[in-house]
Design a protein around this motif. Structure first.
Motif, short mmCIF file in Angstrom:
data_model
loop_
_atom_site.label_atom_id
_atom_site.label_comp_id
_atom_site.label_asym_id
_atom_site.label_seq_id
_atom_site.Cartn_x
_atom_site.Cartn_y
_atom_site.Cartn_z
N ALA A 98 -2.52 11.09 -8.32
CA ALA A 98 -3.38 11.08 -7.13
C ALA A 98 -4.66 10.30 -7.38
O ALA A 98 -5.35 9.91 -6.44
N TYR A 123 5.37 11.60 2.80
CA TYR A 123 6.55 10.74 2.82
C TYR A 123 7.47 11.17 3.95
O TYR A 123 7.77 12.34 4.10
N ASN A 138 4.71 2.44 3.97
CA ASN A 138 5.41 2.48 2.69
C ASN A 138 6.85 2.94 2.93
O ASN A 138 7.10 3.85 3.70
N THR A 141 0.85 -1.19 0.00
CA THR A 141 0.00 0.00 0.00
C THR A 141 0.89 1.24 0.00
O THR A 141 1.58 1.51 0.98
N ARG A 201 7.77 15.43 -0.68
CA ARG A 201 6.46 15.82 -0.14
C ARG A 201 5.83 16.94 -0.95
O ARG A 201 4.63 16.99 -1.14
N ALA A 216 4.06 11.45 -3.26
CA ALA A 216 4.40 10.92 -1.94
C ALA A 216 4.11 11.94 -0.84
O ALA A 216 4.95 12.23 -0.02
N TRP A 217 2.89 12.49 -0.85
CA TRP A 217 2.52 13.42 0.22
C TRP A 217 2.62 12.68 1.54
O TRP A 217 2.15 11.58 1.69
N GLN A 236 0.14 4.66 -0.28
CA GLN A 236 -0.27 5.77 0.57
C GLN A 236 -0.56 5.27 1.98
O GLN A 236 -1.71 5.21 2.42
N SER A 237 0.50 4.89 2.69
CA SER A 237 0.35 4.42 4.06
C SER A 237 1.63 4.71 4.83
O SER A 237 2.68 4.95 4.24
#
Length: 193
Positions: free
Chosen positions: A192, A124, A56, A50, A116, A121-122, A52-53
């Motif tokens: 996104a 990250y 990651n 996943t 970021r 990778a917002w 966006q977690s």
């Protein structure tokens, strides 16, 4: 054992020791940067899929492991052209050095903030040390595969890795570099989903 065999074994042992030293130095540098040895969640897993977690880039392998495999394919190809007089074991050490330097740079505040700001990778937060070392391992695997496979197979493997990552997570090495160097808002919006 003949002279050539003993020379080969000695070169392999020196290469392994050099790589081990690079891995230890990388882990020490990442620890000094404040990176967590393992996922802050407290577990070590072989795979985390996943993107966006919070996990990651914290576990051993993730979708971005494919990009590091592609690094290895590219480093082998670059070394074959630019360092053709060097034996393959020295080119491998150079490739591991480059990948290790990238892992340290990638986990510095300036690159984390850049990821970021301009990539998908917002949020990250950087890699765990175990993930960074695994990334170096994936690059090494890519390098060895490129060394052993016919060049067309290496190209197909690289393109296949890029397409798979693009289809599954809307990201890959090509987009990662593009967005880090020359961010395109339309690509960011598409990524996104």
């Amino acid at each position: 054992m003949g002279w050539a065999s003993s020379q080969c074994c000695a070169a392999a042992a020196k290469t392994a020791l050099a790589i081990l030293g690079l891995l230890l130095a990388t882990a020490a540098a990442l620890l000094a940067l404040g990176r967590s040895p393992i996922c802050p969640c407290g577990t070590v897993r072989l795979w985390h899929g996943t993107v966006q977690s919070a996990e990651n880039s914290q576990q051993l392998l993730d979708w971005y492991s494919l990009t590091h495999l592609v690094h290895g394919l590219l480093f082998y190809m670059a070394g074959a052209f630019l360092l053709r007089r060097w034996p393959v074991h020295r080119r491998l050490i150079a490739a591991v050095s480059a990948e290790a330097a990238w892992e340290i740079l990638e986990n510095s505040p300036i690159i984390i903030d850049r990821y970021r700001a301009v990539t998908m990778a917002w949020g990250y937060a950087g890699d765990s040390i175990v993930n960074s070392l695994s990334d170096i391992g994936c690059m090494t695997l890519g390098f060895v595969l490129a060394w052993r496979l016919p060049w067309r197979a290496s190209v197909l493997l690289g393109v296949g890795c890029e397409l798979l990552a693009l289809l599954v997570i809307r990201d890959n090495l090509t987009l990662n570099v593009l967005m880090l160097v020359w961010p395109i808002e339309a690509v960011r919006v598409w990524q996104a989903g």
